[in-house]
Design a protein around this motif. Structure first.
Motif, mmCIF file in Angstrom:
data_model
loop_
_atom_site.group_PDB
_atom_site.id
_atom_site.type_symbol
_atom_site.label_atom_id
_atom_site.label_comp_id
_atom_site.label_asym_id
_atom_site.label_seq_id
_atom_site.Cartn_x
_atom_site.Cartn_y
_atom_site.Cartn_z
ATOM 1 N N SER A 1 0.838 -1.198 0.000
ATOM 2 C CA SER A 1 0.000 0.000 0.000
ATOM 3 C C SER A 1 0.870 1.244 0.000
ATOM 4 N N LEU A 2 0.426 2.243 -0.728
ATOM 5 C CA LEU A 2 1.118 3.532 -0.772
ATOM 6 C C LEU A 2 0.071 4.631 -0.739
ATOM 7 N N PHE B 1 -2.183 -2.253 -3.718
ATOM 8 C CA PHE B 1 -1.900 -2.860 -5.017
ATOM 9 C C PHE B 1 -1.561 -4.342 -4.867
ATOM 10 N N ILE B 2 -2.089 -5.145 -5.773
ATOM 11 C CA ILE B 2 -1.770 -6.575 -5.831
ATOM 12 C C ILE B 2 -0.614 -6.726 -6.829
ATOM 13 N N LEU C 1 6.162 -7.559 -14.330
ATOM 14 C CA LEU C 1 5.621 -7.341 -12.982
ATOM 15 C C LEU C 1 4.574 -6.242 -13.045
ATOM 16 N N GLU C 2 3.440 -6.536 -12.441
ATOM 17 C CA GLU C 2 2.329 -5.608 -12.526
ATOM 18 C C GLU C 2 1.801 -5.308 -11.128
ATOM 19 N N ALA C 3 1.434 -4.054 -10.902
ATOM 20 C CA ALA C 3 0.776 -3.674 -9.650
ATOM 21 C C ALA C 3 -0.613 -3.167 -10.011
ATOM 22 N N VAL C 4 -1.622 -3.923 -9.602
ATOM 23 C CA VAL C 4 -2.998 -3.563 -9.938
ATOM 24 C C VAL C 4 -3.725 -3.176 -8.670
ATOM 25 N N VAL D 1 4.854 3.203 -9.057
ATOM 26 C CA VAL D 1 3.525 3.399 -8.465
ATOM 27 C C VAL D 1 3.525 4.694 -7.644
ATOM 28 N N GLY D 2 4.559 4.840 -6.796
ATOM 29 C CA GLY D 2 4.642 6.013 -5.934
ATOM 30 C C GLY D 2 4.630 7.308 -6.728
#
Ligand SMILES: [Zn+2]
Length: 187
Positions: free
Chosen positions: A50-51, A61-62, A74-77, A107-108
């Motif tokens: 989490s961010l 994010f998963i 690599l994916e952050a969903v 993501v950040g």
């Protein structure tokens, strides 16, 4: 719905076509299979993180990893429908923890900046405005529309018509549209 042919899980995501035909696999079994095939270790990565976004709201994010013969995806969903999504791509022999850090950093950076702001006209009618005259969005399928997309901006879905209305604040300007792969960085 097909079950994973290796572990029986219902969460089948990959259809792998090989000489013997098509195999239906869950992501874990698929990665396991490719890791053996490609002789790449699957490092134990975190499953989620989490961010805080630009408003200080925590977003979860998963993390999903997918090996392919050429590299690691690599994916952050985000764990909500039509939320944020970020991805990075690395070589098969890249350090997967470094790759994960690259993803978390992306993501950040992506959720730390607001791109669309909701304002209200003097008559009380709300409208959306594009901050600094530019935004980066994600094109998704809109099943309620007739062939026009849904654009995800700031982790929120906007209908194509809503994006069009935002653009009208720039009537007379030129527009530059550029498609960028999800794993690449937008300049
Ligand atoms: Zn499986």
């Amino acid at each position: 719905m097909n079950k994973c042919e290796r572990c029986g899980s219902n969460n089948t995501k990959v259809h792998l076509t090989m000489d013997e035909g098509t195999m239906h696999l869950c992501m874990d079994c698929y990665n396991q299979l490719l890791s053996e095939e490609l002789e790449v270790d699957l490092e134990p990565l975190i499953e989620s993180f989490s961010l805080k976004d630009y408003q200080g709201i925590s977003r979860t994010f998963i993390v999903e990893r997918r090996l392919d013969p050429l590299g690691i995806f690599l994916e952050a969903v985000e764990n909500i429908d039509f939320g944020y999504k970020f991805a990075v791509y690395g070589d098969l022999n890249d350090n997967q923890f470094v790759l994960l850090n690259k993803l978390i950093e992306k993501v950040g950076k992506g959720i730390g900046k607001q791109q669309v702001e909701r304002k209200v006209f003097p008559n009380g009618q709300p409208y959306n405005t594009i901050i600094d005259g530019q935004f980066t969005g994600l094109i998704e399928y809109d099943e309620t529309a007739d062939g026009t997309p849904l654009i995800i901006i700031d982790g929120k879905p906007y209908k194509w018509g809503e994006v069009g209305k935002m653009l009208m604040a720039y009537e007379g300007f030129q527009i530059k549209l550029k498609m960028v792969e999800v794993t690449d960085d937008v300049e």
